[in-house]
Design a protein around this motif. Structure first.
Motif, PDB file in Angstrom:
ATOM      1  N   LYS A  17      -2.879   8.017 -21.470  1.00 37.16           N
ATOM      2  CA  LYS A  17      -4.086   7.195 -21.592  1.00 37.16           C
ATOM      3  C   LYS A  17      -3.928   6.189 -22.731  1.00 37.16           C
ATOM      4  CE  LYS A  17      -7.206  10.569 -19.607  1.00 37.16           C
ATOM      5  NZ  LYS A  17      -8.280  11.511 -19.771  1.00 37.16           N
ATOM      6  N   ILE A  18      -3.344   6.639 -23.839  1.00 37.91           N
ATOM      7  CA  ILE A  18      -3.129   5.747 -24.989  1.00 37.91           C
ATOM      8  C   ILE A  18      -2.137   4.639 -24.644  1.00 37.91           C
ATOM      9  CG2 ILE A  18      -2.124   5.653 -27.316  1.00 37.91           C
ATOM     10  CD1 ILE A  18      -3.388   8.454 -27.773  1.00 37.91           C
ATOM     11  N   ILE A  19      -1.113   4.975 -23.877  1.00 38.25           N
ATOM     12  CA  ILE A  19      -0.100   3.984 -23.492  1.00 38.25           C
ATOM     13  C   ILE A  19      -0.642   3.029 -22.422  1.00 38.25           C
ATOM     14  CG2 ILE A  19       2.144   3.694 -22.347  1.00 38.25           C
ATOM     15  CD1 ILE A  19       2.960   6.361 -23.735  1.00 38.25           C
ATOM     16  N   ALA A  20      -1.323   3.565 -21.426  1.00 38.65           N
ATOM     17  CA  ALA A  20      -1.747   2.760 -20.275  1.00 38.65           C
ATOM     18  C   ALA A  20      -2.925   1.844 -20.574  1.00 38.65           C
ATOM     19  CB  ALA A  20      -2.089   3.672 -19.100  1.00 38.65           C
ATOM     20  N   THR A  21      -3.803   2.234 -21.472  1.00 33.14           N
ATOM     21  CA  THR A  21      -4.996   1.425 -21.736  1.00 33.14           C
ATOM     22  C   THR A  21      -4.655   0.019 -22.221  1.00 33.14           C
ATOM     23  OG1 THR A  21      -6.347   3.391 -22.088  1.00 33.14           O
ATOM     24  CG2 THR A  21      -7.164   1.333 -23.032  1.00 33.14           C
ATOM     25  N   SER A  57      -5.941   5.714 -11.869  1.00 34.68           N
ATOM     26  CA  SER A  57      -5.058   6.881 -11.843  1.00 34.68           C
ATOM     27  C   SER A  57      -4.932   7.553 -13.209  1.00 34.68           C
ATOM     28  CB  SER A  57      -3.676   6.495 -11.323  1.00 34.68           C
ATOM     29  OG  SER A  57      -2.986   5.711 -12.271  1.00 34.68           O
ATOM     30  N   VAL A  58      -5.082   6.787 -14.284  1.00 32.04           N
ATOM     31  CA  VAL A  58      -4.884   7.328 -15.626  1.00 32.04           C
ATOM     32  C   VAL A  58      -6.140   7.996 -16.170  1.00 32.04           C
ATOM     33  CG1 VAL A  58      -4.440   6.656 -18.023  1.00 32.04           C
ATOM     34  CG2 VAL A  58      -2.977   5.793 -16.211  1.00 32.04           C
ATOM     35  N   TRP A  59      -7.294   7.429 -15.891  1.00 36.90           N
ATOM     36  CA  TRP A  59      -8.528   7.959 -16.491  1.00 36.90           C
ATOM     37  C   TRP A  59      -9.168   9.017 -15.607  1.00 36.90           C
ATOM     38  CZ3 TRP A  59      -9.833   7.836 -21.363  1.00 36.90           C
ATOM     39  CH2 TRP A  59      -9.152   6.916 -22.175  1.00 36.90           C
ATOM     40  N   ASN A  60      -8.547  10.184 -15.609  1.00 35.41           N
ATOM     41  CA  ASN A  60      -9.102  11.364 -14.949  1.00 35.41           C
ATOM     42  C   ASN A  60      -8.797  12.586 -15.808  1.00 35.41           C
ATOM     43  OD1 ASN A  60      -6.507  12.524 -14.191  1.00 35.41           O
ATOM     44  ND2 ASN A  60      -6.388  10.859 -12.708  1.00 35.41           N
ATOM     45  N   LYS A  61      -9.320  13.720 -15.445  1.00 37.31           N
ATOM     46  CA  LYS A  61      -9.190  14.934 -16.261  1.00 37.31           C
ATOM     47  C   LYS A  61      -7.749  15.410 -16.391  1.00 37.31           C
ATOM     48  CE  LYS A  61     -13.708  16.677 -14.923  1.00 37.31           C
ATOM     49  NZ  LYS A  61     -14.410  17.694 -14.162  1.00 37.31           N
ATOM     50  N   ILE A  93       0.869  -1.172   0.000  1.00 34.58           N
ATOM     51  CA  ILE A  93       0.000   0.000   0.000  1.00 34.58           C
ATOM     52  C   ILE A  93       0.905   1.220   0.000  1.00 34.58           C
ATOM     53  CG2 ILE A  93      -1.773   1.274   1.273  1.00 34.58           C
ATOM     54  CD1 ILE A  93      -2.561  -1.469   2.545  1.00 34.58           C
ATOM     55  N   HIS A  94       0.649   2.108  -0.958  1.00 34.42           N
ATOM     56  CA  HIS A  94       1.478   3.313  -1.053  1.00 34.42           C
ATOM     57  C   HIS A  94       0.601   4.545  -1.160  1.00 34.42           C
ATOM     58  CE1 HIS A  94       0.665   3.611  -5.404  1.00 34.42           C
ATOM     59  NE2 HIS A  94       0.895   2.297  -5.465  1.00 34.42           N
ATOM     60  N   GLU A  95       1.212   5.688  -0.895  1.00 39.41           N
ATOM     61  CA  GLU A  95       0.468   6.934  -1.041  1.00 39.41           C
ATOM     62  C   GLU A  95       0.136   7.159  -2.516  1.00 39.41           C
ATOM     63  OE1 GLU A  95       2.958  10.148   0.339  1.00 39.41           O
ATOM     64  OE2 GLU A  95       4.178  10.113  -1.469  1.00 39.41           O
ATOM     65  N   LYS A  96      -0.790   8.043  -2.761  1.00 37.88           N
ATOM     66  CA  LYS A  96      -1.166   8.367  -4.136  1.00 37.88           C
ATOM     67  C   LYS A  96      -0.035   9.186  -4.760  1.00 37.88           C
ATOM     68  CE  LYS A  96      -4.609  10.592  -6.989  1.00 37.88           C
ATOM     69  NZ  LYS A  96      -5.772  11.460  -7.067  1.00 37.88           N
ATOM     70  N   PRO A  97       0.507   8.703  -5.884  1.00 40.80           N
ATOM     71  CA  PRO A  97       1.577   9.465  -6.545  1.00 40.80           C
ATOM     72  C   PRO A  97       1.056  10.797  -7.079  1.00 40.80           C
ATOM     73  CG  PRO A  97       1.501   7.205  -7.350  1.00 40.80           C
ATOM     74  CD  PRO A  97       0.272   7.425  -6.532  1.00 40.80           C
ATOM     75  N   ASP A  98       1.959  11.781  -7.165  1.00 43.04           N
ATOM     76  CA  ASP A  98       1.558  13.093  -7.668  1.00 43.04           C
ATOM     77  C   ASP A  98       1.351  13.105  -9.181  1.00 43.04           C
ATOM     78  OD1 ASP A  98       4.248  12.738  -8.226  1.00 43.04           O
ATOM     79  OD2 ASP A  98       4.845  14.766  -7.669  1.00 43.04           O
ATOM     80  N   LYS A  99       1.854  12.106  -9.879  1.00 47.04           N
ATOM     81  CA  LYS A  99       1.697  11.995 -11.337  1.00 47.04           C
ATOM     82  C   LYS A  99       1.192  10.587 -11.665  1.00 47.04           C
ATOM     83  CE  LYS A  99       3.988  15.883 -12.311  1.00 47.04           C
ATOM     84  NZ  LYS A  99       3.360  17.078 -12.680  1.00 47.04           N
ATOM     85  N   ALA A 100       0.290  10.499 -12.640  1.00 48.80           N
ATOM     86  CA  ALA A 100      -0.305   9.210 -13.013  1.00 48.80           C
ATOM     87  C   ALA A 100       0.735   8.245 -13.582  1.00 48.80           C
ATOM     88  CB  ALA A 100      -1.436   9.430 -14.020  1.00 48.80           C
TER      89      ALA A 100
END
Length: 177
Positions: free
Chosen positions: A135-139, A124-128, A51-58
């Motif tokens: 998104k293209i890479i992670a999907t 983490s990736v699918w947000n505004k 369990i880790h904190e939420k990263p500042d970048k996706a």
């Protein structure tokens, strides 16, 4: 619910679970993301977790999620190498060589990220705030993780572990012999 066979396989291949969680932790440290809790191995499902904190970048979440694929694959191949080469060359293997092959297969077969990793990456990736390129890479990465999970029903993880532990050394023998 985890089947009895899946439970036994995870027990027998426990080094892979440990390395998988250590790889997540390594990628947290590389990305300067605090680890809140880590369990390298336990005798229940999940067999390990971090369990880790939420990263500042996706993108950091993507790297943390897929880190075990690279770490487990590389370590599994390196550990199996000294044991696999004599076996590949049809020499009689000794107990240490077979132990190294088991250890390499055990580690490599836990390379695939979990469904939890896929969900975490997706969330983490699918947000505004996330750019279209990530998104293209992670999907497709998330899709491959789900395919790997389905493939584990057909022993894809074991096949991958054997391929890493035996095919890579065989390839090296063919190249350098």
């Amino acid at each position: 619910m985890l089947s009895i066979i899946g439970y036994l396989v995870s027990i027998i291949t426990f080094p892979g679970v440990i390395v998988h969680e250590a790889a997540h932790q390594l990628f947290c440290r590389i990305n300067k993301v605090a680890v809140l809790k880590v369990c390298y191995f336990q005798f229940q499902n999940p067999f390990g977790y971090l369990i880790h904190e939420k990263p500042d970048k996706a993108y950091k979440n993507v790297l943390i999620g897929i880190g075990p694929f690279f770490v487990n694959t590389i370590i599994g191949a390196i550990i199996a190498l000294p044991g696999a080469i004599p076996v590949i060359e049809f020499e009689t293997g000794n107990l240490l060589e077979y132990f190294l092959i088991w250890l390499g297969v055990s580690i490599a077969m836990h390379s695939f990220p979990s469904i939890g990793d896929a969900k975490n990456i997706w969330k983490s990736v699918w947000n505004k705030e996330t750019g279209i390129l990530l998104k293209i890479i992670a999907t497709p990465i998330v899709g491959l993780i789900y395919l790997g999970a389905v493939g584990s029903i057909l022993w894809l993880d074991l096949i991958y572990g054997i391929a890493v532990a035996m095919f890579v050394p065989n390839l090296l023998v063919m190249i350098f012999a």
